[in-house]
Design a protein around this motif. Structure first.
Motif, PDB file in Angstrom:
ATOM      1  N   LEU A 253      -0.165   6.814  16.023  1.00  0.00           N
ATOM      2  CA  LEU A 253      -1.387   7.595  16.194  1.00  0.00           C
ATOM      3  C   LEU A 253      -2.022   7.310  17.554  1.00  0.00           C
ATOM      4  O   LEU A 253      -2.583   8.214  18.192  1.00  0.00           O
ATOM      5  CB  LEU A 253      -2.363   7.287  15.060  1.00  0.00           C
ATOM      6  CG  LEU A 253      -1.928   7.794  13.673  1.00  0.00           C
ATOM      7  CD1 LEU A 253      -2.824   7.218  12.584  1.00  0.00           C
ATOM      8  CD2 LEU A 253      -1.941   9.323  13.620  1.00  0.00           C
ATOM      9  N   GLN A 254      -1.943   6.073  18.007  1.00  0.00           N
ATOM     10  CA  GLN A 254      -2.443   5.745  19.346  1.00  0.00           C
ATOM     11  C   GLN A 254      -1.634   6.482  20.407  1.00  0.00           C
ATOM     12  O   GLN A 254      -2.200   7.003  21.383  1.00  0.00           O
ATOM     13  CB  GLN A 254      -2.389   4.231  19.571  1.00  0.00           C
ATOM     14  CG  GLN A 254      -2.870   3.812  20.958  1.00  0.00           C
ATOM     15  CD  GLN A 254      -3.071   2.319  21.059  1.00  0.00           C
ATOM     16  OE1 GLN A 254      -4.139   1.805  20.761  1.00  0.00           O
ATOM     17  NE2 GLN A 254      -2.033   1.607  21.474  1.00  0.00           N
TER      18      GLN A 254
ATOM     19  N   PRO B  71       0.846  -1.201   0.000  1.00  0.00           N
ATOM     20  CA  PRO B  71       0.000   0.000   0.000  1.00  0.00           C
ATOM     21  C   PRO B  71       0.877   1.245   0.000  1.00  0.00           C
ATOM     22  O   PRO B  71       2.035   1.201   0.416  1.00  0.00           O
ATOM     23  CB  PRO B  71      -0.786  -0.127   1.310  1.00  0.00           C
ATOM     24  CG  PRO B  71       0.100  -0.930   2.201  1.00  0.00           C
ATOM     25  CD  PRO B  71       0.833  -1.890   1.305  1.00  0.00           C
ATOM     26  N   ARG B  72       0.316   2.339  -0.484  1.00  0.00           N
ATOM     27  CA  ARG B  72       1.018   3.611  -0.426  1.00  0.00           C
ATOM     28  C   ARG B  72       0.252   4.547   0.506  1.00  0.00           C
ATOM     29  O   ARG B  72      -0.970   4.679   0.402  1.00  0.00           O
ATOM     30  CB  ARG B  72       1.146   4.246  -1.823  1.00  0.00           C
ATOM     31  CG  ARG B  72       2.010   3.443  -2.752  1.00  0.00           C
ATOM     32  CD  ARG B  72       2.432   4.237  -3.993  1.00  0.00           C
ATOM     33  NE  ARG B  72       1.359   4.943  -4.644  1.00  0.00           N
ATOM     34  CZ  ARG B  72       0.470   4.372  -5.458  1.00  0.00           C
ATOM     35  NH1 ARG B  72       0.525   3.068  -5.697  1.00  0.00           N
ATOM     36  NH2 ARG B  72      -0.477   5.082  -6.034  1.00  0.00           N
ATOM     37  N   VAL B  73       0.988   5.186   1.399  1.00  0.00           N
ATOM     38  CA  VAL B  73       0.397   6.105   2.366  1.00  0.00           C
ATOM     39  C   VAL B  73       0.807   7.517   2.002  1.00  0.00           C
ATOM     40  O   VAL B  73       1.995   7.813   1.842  1.00  0.00           O
ATOM     41  CB  VAL B  73       0.835   5.766   3.803  1.00  0.00           C
ATOM     42  CG1 VAL B  73       0.379   6.849   4.789  1.00  0.00           C
ATOM     43  CG2 VAL B  73       0.260   4.411   4.218  1.00  0.00           C
ATOM     44  N   SER B  74      -0.180   8.387   1.864  1.00  0.00           N
ATOM     45  CA  SER B  74       0.085   9.780   1.537  1.00  0.00           C
ATOM     46  C   SER B  74       0.436  10.584   2.776  1.00  0.00           C
ATOM     47  O   SER B  74       1.355  11.400   2.768  1.00  0.00           O
ATOM     48  CB  SER B  74      -1.129  10.394   0.847  1.00  0.00           C
ATOM     49  OG  SER B  74      -0.967  11.773   0.670  1.00  0.00           O
ATOM     50  N   SER B  75      -0.319  10.375   3.851  1.00  0.00           N
ATOM     51  CA  SER B  75      -0.067  11.102   5.097  1.00  0.00           C
ATOM     52  C   SER B  75      -0.801  10.403   6.228  1.00  0.00           C
ATOM     53  O   SER B  75      -1.698   9.595   6.001  1.00  0.00           O
ATOM     54  CB  SER B  75      -0.531  12.559   4.991  1.00  0.00           C
ATOM     55  OG  SER B  75      -1.940  12.619   4.839  1.00  0.00           O
ATOM     56  N   TYR B  76      -0.396  10.738   7.450  1.00  0.00           N
ATOM     57  CA  TYR B  76      -1.128  10.266   8.633  1.00  0.00           C
ATOM     58  C   TYR B  76      -0.952  11.306   9.731  1.00  0.00           C
ATOM     59  O   TYR B  76       0.120  11.893   9.882  1.00  0.00           O
ATOM     60  CB  TYR B  76      -0.661   8.884   9.081  1.00  0.00           C
ATOM     61  CG  TYR B  76       0.772   8.814   9.559  1.00  0.00           C
ATOM     62  CD1 TYR B  76       1.098   8.960  10.907  1.00  0.00           C
ATOM     63  CD2 TYR B  76       1.814   8.592   8.656  1.00  0.00           C
ATOM     64  CE1 TYR B  76       2.407   8.900  11.341  1.00  0.00           C
ATOM     65  CE2 TYR B  76       3.127   8.523   9.085  1.00  0.00           C
ATOM     66  CZ  TYR B  76       3.418   8.676  10.427  1.00  0.00           C
ATOM     67  OH  TYR B  76       4.723   8.617  10.859  1.00  0.00           O
ATOM     68  N   SER B  77      -2.023  11.538  10.489  1.00  0.00           N
ATOM     69  CA  SER B  77      -1.974  12.531  11.561  1.00  0.00           C
ATOM     70  C   SER B  77      -3.303  12.558  12.302  1.00  0.00           C
ATOM     71  O   SER B  77      -4.313  12.071  11.782  1.00  0.00           O
ATOM     72  CB  SER B  77      -1.708  13.934  10.985  1.00  0.00           C
ATOM     73  OG  SER B  77      -2.801  14.350  10.185  1.00  0.00           O
ATOM     74  N   PRO B  78      -3.340  13.154  13.497  1.00  0.00           N
ATOM     75  CA  PRO B  78      -4.631  13.451  14.119  1.00  0.00           C
ATOM     76  C   PRO B  78      -5.370  14.466  13.251  1.00  0.00           C
ATOM     77  O   PRO B  78      -4.792  15.450  12.812  1.00  0.00           O
ATOM     78  CB  PRO B  78      -4.249  14.066  15.476  1.00  0.00           C
ATOM     79  CG  PRO B  78      -2.836  13.637  15.718  1.00  0.00           C
ATOM     80  CD  PRO B  78      -2.204  13.543  14.359  1.00  0.00           C
TER      81      PRO B  78
END
Length: 313
Positions: A122-123, A60-67
């Protein structure tokens, strides 16, 4: 652990203990050899790196992650929803506002171990949930990552945030894994869905998916802190000229899902990506303006007249 506290733990922890989560991940990954993970049914061998409609191979490709604090209030709470944006998509919406991610592939390939680590980060940032954005084409990889992350202490509810174009067979692999489903109910007519999103048979697939999601998790349940614990949130984007056929969508939700459905009727449409370029057809030409207040009020009225009362703006 107290019984009440145990009951709040996500179902994937029970599946992990019994070994079922690993078995589901194994079964799902095998589907990638002749891929029918989503309704596009490209039948490419993604295990070997072949790419179909979603332009995604094995990783998979992830563009971004954040709250994220721009989601529905029951997801955001105080500390935000832990969003993970996946690149690629199993639809090609002509008006996509995230087209650089969904269509142009902005993002980096990650392993399932990397994806598990993202969930755990994120947790650590105290997010209320893990919000999987555009996950339909990477369900097998998500299942593997959840198994890894759960073994390392993940205990947040998972949100499945999708365009509603789903395979019921794939959704059944997620039973007990996903606590909150958040699908779009985009269109009431297949011809519009094809022209605007290149999703064959969208309405039937979406309706079957919503029935299955609701069977698994039911109506939205919100805790005393105002944060969603389980259930379904349905999104419906109002389009210019009622191209979405809101009256058909709302009647379906009320009559065949539940009158207690939580429905977010969204007003943020604006011409983006190809819809901003001009009309190759009368339908696309109609997309070259924002919606009017009257068009939005019509969609809200359709929801109310169908007997719906939760959510809306």
């Amino acid at each position: 652990m107290a019984e009440a506290e145990q009951s709040r733990l996500p179902g994937y922890l029970h599946l992990l203990r019994t070994g079922e989560l690993e078995r589901r991940a194994d079964r799902a990954l095998e589907v990638l050899r002749d891929c029918v993970v989503c309704p596009q049914e490209c039948r490419v061998n993604r295990i070997e790196g072949e790419e179909g409609f979603c332009r995604t191979g094995l990783q998979p490709r992830v563009s971004s992650y954040s709250p994220h604090f721009g989601e529905e209030p029951p997801l955001v709470g105080r500390y935000g929803s832990g969003t993970i944006f996946f690149a690629g998509c199993n639809m090609r919406c002509e008006f996509c506002q995230n087209y650089t991610i969904s269509q142009c592939g902005a993002g980096a390939a990650v392993t399932c171990e990397d994806l598990a680590e993202i969930m755990l980060r994120l947790q650590e940032r105290r997010c209320h949930n893990i919000n999987l954005v555009s996950p339909s084409h990477v369900v097998p990889q998500i299942l593997r990552a959840v198994a890894i992350a759960a073994g390392s202490g993940l205990s947040l509810p998972l949100v499945y945030n999708s365009g509603g174009y789903e395979s019921v067979e794939t959704l059944r692999l997620l039973e007990g894994v996903i606590e909150i489903y958040m699908p779009d109910a985009k269109y009431g007519r297949d011809d519009v869905a094809w022209e605007l999103s290149h999703a064959p048979g969208y309405t039937g697939r979406m309706q079957a998916a919503l029935r299955e999601m609701h069977r698994q998790v039911g109506d939205l349940v919100v805790g005393s802190d105002g944060v969603a614990e389980r259930g379904m949130i349905i999104r419906h984007l109002v389009l210019p000229g009622n191209l979405a056929n809101s009256e058909i969508v709302m009647k379906f939700i009320a009559d065949e899902i539940s009158r207690d459905s939580y429905v977010n009727v969204m007003a943020q449409y604006h011409p983006a990506w190809r819809a901003a370029e001009g009309g190759r057809s009368p339908v696309l030409a109609a997309l070259q303006r924002p919606i009017t207040a009257r068009e939005y009020e019509y969609a809200i009225g359709c929801a109310r007249e169908s007997g719906l009362s939760r959510g809306f703006p």
